[in-house]
Write a protein that holds these residues in place. Structure first.
Motif, PDB file in Angstrom:
ATOM      1  N   GLY A  83      -3.867  23.754  30.305  1.00 45.35           N
ATOM      2  CA  GLY A  83      -3.444  24.477  31.492  1.00 45.35           C
ATOM      3  C   GLY A  83      -1.966  24.836  31.425  1.00 45.35           C
ATOM      4  N   ALA A  84      -1.555  25.752  32.299  1.00 48.07           N
ATOM      5  CA  ALA A  84      -0.174  26.235  32.267  1.00 48.07           C
ATOM      6  C   ALA A  84       0.839  25.127  32.545  1.00 48.07           C
ATOM      7  N   LEU A  85       0.565  24.269  33.513  1.00 47.29           N
ATOM      8  CA  LEU A  85       1.518  23.198  33.831  1.00 47.29           C
ATOM      9  C   LEU A  85       1.558  22.145  32.733  1.00 47.29           C
ATOM     10  N   GLU A  86       0.435  21.912  32.080  1.00 50.00           N
ATOM     11  CA  GLU A  86       0.419  20.989  30.948  1.00 50.00           C
ATOM     12  C   GLU A  86       1.200  21.581  29.763  1.00 50.00           C
ATOM     13  N   ALA A  87       1.062  22.894  29.560  1.00 49.67           N
ATOM     14  CA  ALA A  87       1.844  23.568  28.508  1.00 49.67           C
ATOM     15  C   ALA A  87       3.327  23.523  28.840  1.00 49.67           C
ATOM     16  N   ARG A 139       1.417  31.966  35.074  1.00 50.19           N
ATOM     17  CA  ARG A 139       0.064  31.619  34.672  1.00 50.19           C
ATOM     18  C   ARG A 139      -0.506  30.515  35.563  1.00 50.19           C
ATOM     19  N   ALA A 140       0.346  29.548  35.916  1.00 52.08           N
ATOM     20  CA  ALA A 140      -0.089  28.469  36.807  1.00 52.08           C
ATOM     21  C   ALA A 140      -0.505  29.024  38.166  1.00 52.08           C
ATOM     22  N   PHE A 183      14.205  15.096  31.100  1.00 54.32           N
ATOM     23  CA  PHE A 183      13.600  16.415  31.279  1.00 54.32           C
ATOM     24  C   PHE A 183      12.239  16.287  31.968  1.00 54.32           C
ATOM     25  N   GLU A 184      11.443  15.335  31.526  1.00 58.19           N
ATOM     26  CA  GLU A 184      10.122  15.118  32.106  1.00 58.19           C
ATOM     27  C   GLU A 184      10.254  14.734  33.583  1.00 58.19           C
ATOM     28  N   GLU A 185      11.220  13.888  33.877  1.00 61.18           N
ATOM     29  CA  GLU A 185      11.460  13.459  35.253  1.00 61.18           C
ATOM     30  C   GLU A 185      11.826  14.643  36.138  1.00 61.18           C
ATOM     31  N   ALA A 186      12.700  15.529  35.648  1.00 63.21           N
ATOM     32  CA  ALA A 186      13.105  16.706  36.420  1.00 63.21           C
ATOM     33  C   ALA A 186      11.903  17.598  36.722  1.00 63.21           C
ATOM     34  N   LEU A 187      11.058  17.817  35.726  1.00 63.14           N
ATOM     35  CA  LEU A 187       9.867  18.638  35.931  1.00 63.14           C
ATOM     36  C   LEU A 187       8.948  18.012  36.968  1.00 63.14           C
ATOM     37  N   ILE A 194       5.984  21.819  44.489  1.00 59.74           N
ATOM     38  CA  ILE A 194       5.485  23.179  44.255  1.00 59.74           C
ATOM     39  C   ILE A 194       4.060  23.235  43.738  1.00 59.74           C
ATOM     40  N   ALA A 195       3.553  22.148  43.151  1.00 57.43           N
ATOM     41  CA  ALA A 195       2.199  22.166  42.596  1.00 57.43           C
ATOM     42  C   ALA A 195       1.161  22.043  43.710  1.00 57.43           C
ATOM     43  N   ALA A 196      -0.029  22.569  43.443  1.00 53.67           N
ATOM     44  CA  ALA A 196      -1.128  22.505  44.413  1.00 53.67           C
ATOM     45  C   ALA A 196      -1.549  21.050  44.639  1.00 53.67           C
TER      46      ALA A 196
END
Length: 217
Positions: A83-87, A139-140, A183-187, A194-196
């Motif tokens: 998926g887009a968020l996983e990418a 894409r997400a 970086f992972e923490e920031a995302l 913002i995610a569903a």
């Protein structure tokens, strides 16, 4: 002739690599041409055959850094098996790994904050990976994994500035080994807003899938 061209190509690459080491360590103004020459085993004549000045050499490092970013982001934006968020997660983690593994990339990041290269910021590496983040956010949205009304533009701006800030902080604190984690923490913090809800529920339950790294060294 072919042998001479190959030798010239190797000499140019060695100069760019050595310059990246020096720029990453000292910045542009304090970088020593003599140290660059020593590191590349090239003569001053060979350097000026390929580059007109130290500034010209720095611009070659900037271009090489953009090339590394472009290779990495293209591999993740072209992935269709996740998926887009996983990418996007894979891209963010690999971006941190690229900063750690590539002196060219570290030098590019150091150079764009130098006054001599402010104009290059708009075309630099941050534009490349920021554009990739935007593409994946679009894409997400199409996949329904962003909240209704969430805008990919705002998402990209906040994520890009957050990653840049984390990069500067780890430079100051000498904690490069924690960059991927930061970086992972920031995302993840941004995605909480913002995610569903359906995506977040699954993420809270299962976490991120294993990453097959796209960084080749």
């Amino acid at each position: 002739m072919a042998r001479q061209q190959e030798r010239a190509k190797r000499t140019r690459a060695a100069l760019v690599e050595s310059a990246a080491v020096e720029f990453a360590k000292r910045g542009y103004a304090a970088a020593s041409v003599n140290t660059i020459l020593e590191g590349s085993n090239a003569t001053k004549g060979a350097m000026y055959f390929h580059f007109q000045s130290k500034e010209d050499l720095a611009k070659a490092v900037l271009a090489a850094g953009v090339g590394r970013f472009s290779e990495l982001t293209r591999r993740w934006t072209e992935r269709t098996d996740v998926g887009a968020l996983e990418a996007l997660h894979g891209l963010v983690v690999d971006l941190a790994n690229l900063f750690r593994s590539s002196v060219i990339v570290r030098a590019e990041f150091r150079l764009i904050v130098e006054p001599e290269f402010y104009p290059d910021v708009q075309e630099g590496g941050s534009k490349v990976w920021g554009g990739a983040a935007y593409q994946l956010a679009m894409r997400a949205a199409d996949e329904g994994t962003l909240r209704p009304g969430a805008t990919p533009e705002r998402f990209m701006r906040v994520l890009s500035s957050s990653l840049a800030g984390q990069r500067f902080l780890t430079d100051f604190t000498k904690e490069d080994d924690l960059l991927a984690e930061r970086f992972e923490e920031a995302l993840e913090v941004i995605l909480e807003g913002i995610a569903a809800p359906e995506w977040l529920e699954k993420f809270h339950r299962d976490g991120w899938p294993p990453i097959v790294s796209e960084v080749v060294g």
